[in-house]
Design a protein around this motif. Sequence first.
Motif, PDB file in Angstrom:
ATOM      1  N   ARG A 184      22.835   6.455  12.793  1.00 24.18           N
ATOM      2  CA  ARG A 184      21.823   5.810  13.613  1.00 24.18           C
ATOM      3  C   ARG A 184      21.267   4.590  12.877  1.00 24.18           C
ATOM      4  NH1 ARG A 184      18.898   6.876  17.969  1.00 24.18           N
ATOM      5  NH2 ARG A 184      16.808   6.017  18.156  1.00 24.18           N
ATOM      6  N   ASN A 185      21.097   3.510  13.576  1.00 23.89           N
ATOM      7  CA  ASN A 185      20.584   2.288  12.966  1.00 23.89           C
ATOM      8  C   ASN A 185      19.111   2.444  12.651  1.00 23.89           C
ATOM      9  OD1 ASN A 185      20.443  -0.322  12.075  1.00 23.89           O
ATOM     10  ND2 ASN A 185      20.188  -1.197  14.122  1.00 23.89           N
ATOM     11  N   ILE A 186      18.691   1.946  11.490  1.00 20.74           N
ATOM     12  CA  ILE A 186      17.285   2.035  11.114  1.00 20.74           C
ATOM     13  C   ILE A 186      16.439   1.181  12.044  1.00 20.74           C
ATOM     14  CG2 ILE A 186      15.630   1.527   9.288  1.00 20.74           C
ATOM     15  CD1 ILE A 186      17.797   2.105   7.277  1.00 20.74           C
ATOM     16  N   GLN A 187      16.984   0.034  12.457  1.00 15.88           N
ATOM     17  CA  GLN A 187      16.249  -0.838  13.342  1.00 15.88           C
ATOM     18  C   GLN A 187      16.389  -0.362  14.778  1.00 15.88           C
ATOM     19  OE1 GLN A 187      17.951  -4.662  12.649  1.00 15.88           O
ATOM     20  NE2 GLN A 187      16.949  -4.931  10.686  1.00 15.88           N
ATOM     21  N   LYS A 188      15.492  -0.823  15.606  1.00 20.88           N
ATOM     22  CA  LYS A 188      15.555  -0.474  17.014  1.00 20.88           C
ATOM     23  C   LYS A 188      16.815  -1.057  17.621  1.00 20.88           C
ATOM     24  CE  LYS A 188      12.827  -0.573  21.261  1.00 20.88           C
ATOM     25  NZ  LYS A 188      11.594  -1.044  21.896  1.00 20.88           N
ATOM     26  N   GLU A 189      17.603  -0.201  18.331  1.00 18.82           N
ATOM     27  CA  GLU A 189      18.898  -0.625  18.814  1.00 18.82           C
ATOM     28  C   GLU A 189      18.806  -1.388  20.132  1.00 18.82           C
ATOM     29  OE1 GLU A 189      21.204   2.882  19.052  1.00 18.82           O
ATOM     30  OE2 GLU A 189      21.561   3.009  16.914  1.00 18.82           O
ATOM     31  N   GLU A 190      17.776  -1.172  20.898  1.00 21.70           N
ATOM     32  CA  GLU A 190      17.740  -1.701  22.248  1.00 21.70           C
ATOM     33  C   GLU A 190      16.789  -2.881  22.400  1.00 21.70           C
ATOM     34  OE1 GLU A 190      20.666   0.655  23.768  1.00 21.70           O
ATOM     35  OE2 GLU A 190      19.564  -0.921  24.795  1.00 21.70           O
ATOM     36  N   ASP A 191      17.218  -3.838  23.181  1.00 24.42           N
ATOM     37  CA  ASP A 191      16.384  -4.950  23.592  1.00 24.42           C
ATOM     38  C   ASP A 191      15.705  -4.524  24.885  1.00 24.42           C
ATOM     39  OD1 ASP A 191      15.305  -7.246  24.676  1.00 24.42           O
ATOM     40  OD2 ASP A 191      16.939  -8.531  24.000  1.00 24.42           O
ATOM     41  N   ALA A 192      14.388  -4.557  24.905  1.00 23.07           N
ATOM     42  CA  ALA A 192      13.640  -4.066  26.061  1.00 23.07           C
ATOM     43  C   ALA A 192      13.965  -4.828  27.340  1.00 23.07           C
ATOM     44  CB  ALA A 192      12.141  -4.139  25.768  1.00 23.07           C
ATOM     45  N   SER A 193      14.459  -6.064  27.213  1.00 20.90           N
ATOM     46  CA  SER A 193      14.762  -6.862  28.397  1.00 20.90           C
ATOM     47  C   SER A 193      16.113  -6.514  29.006  1.00 20.90           C
ATOM     48  CB  SER A 193      14.735  -8.353  28.038  1.00 20.90           C
ATOM     49  OG  SER A 193      15.792  -8.674  27.155  1.00 20.90           O
ATOM     50  N   LEU A 194      16.917  -5.704  28.303  1.00 19.09           N
ATOM     51  CA  LEU A 194      18.248  -5.354  28.777  1.00 19.09           C
ATOM     52  C   LEU A 194      18.276  -3.951  29.366  1.00 19.09           C
ATOM     53  CD1 LEU A 194      20.409  -6.615  25.777  1.00 19.09           C
ATOM     54  CD2 LEU A 194      20.045  -7.766  27.961  1.00 19.09           C
ATOM     55  N   PRO A 195      19.251  -3.690  30.255  1.00 20.67           N
ATOM     56  CA  PRO A 195      19.457  -2.317  30.719  1.00 20.67           C
ATOM     57  C   PRO A 195      19.830  -1.434  29.533  1.00 20.67           C
ATOM     58  CG  PRO A 195      20.708  -3.891  32.047  1.00 20.67           C
ATOM     59  CD  PRO A 195      20.216  -4.633  30.849  1.00 20.67           C
ATOM     60  N   PRO A 196      19.609  -0.131  29.615  1.00 23.78           N
ATOM     61  CA  PRO A 196      19.937   0.756  28.496  1.00 23.78           C
ATOM     62  C   PRO A 196      21.422   0.672  28.129  1.00 23.78           C
ATOM     63  CG  PRO A 196      18.592   1.900  30.126  1.00 23.78           C
ATOM     64  CD  PRO A 196      18.982   0.593  30.740  1.00 23.78           C
TER      65      PRO A 196
END
Length: 221
Positions: A184-196
């Motif tokens: 699992r990536n330490i940083q947040k993987e998802e951009d809130a502006s994109l679909p999951p």
Amino acid sequence: MEKSKQEHQIIDESYENAVSALLSPLHQSTTPSAIRAAAARRKATLQDMHVYLRRLGLDLNDAPSPSSSSFSSQPPPLILHVTGTKGKGSTLSLCESLLRRHHNLHTGMFTSPHLVDIRERIRIDGRPISKENFGKIYWRVRRSLERYKQDDDHCHDNHENKHRHERNEQNNNNTQNCKHNPHRNIQKEEDASLPPLPTLPGYFRMMTLMAIYAFYHHRNP
């Protein structure tokens, strides 16, 4: 959940079923909403592929020595990336043939599209991988990505239960912590502006992951 487990057990992990799955809605956008979601994520292709590679445990940072006789756990020492509108496949085929025949190098080649057989897309030393290997690679990649999602959901549920327990009991040193997925990536993987990000990638991304997986784990005779 019970139905999902039963389906997982019933599926015949064969080459034929792998090809059928690749051409199914699991990897193909077949509805307007799915097409829009896939199109929106195209701007995050590199980010998404890095996430999928981490989830598969593929580390492409270290290269083997030129004398290495195996791609296993290592990417090839030389990568040619051919882009354009026409002639990509023929150009890459020429380069691959020169490297293999005139420089005695082992090669792995991924091209798109295929002409007759889907296995043409993934070649090792000039030959398409076998149906058996194609099927094995598809199901290993798919199960690894699906297992990551299940582990992630389990981790989330454990954290929710832990927080509820801590609200009732303070200073409990025996509280069990969820073991995080090592990829699992330490940083947040998802951009809130994109679909999951979907658990299973689309057709071309899946084929790309399969090719990288095949080259990464291939052992030369």
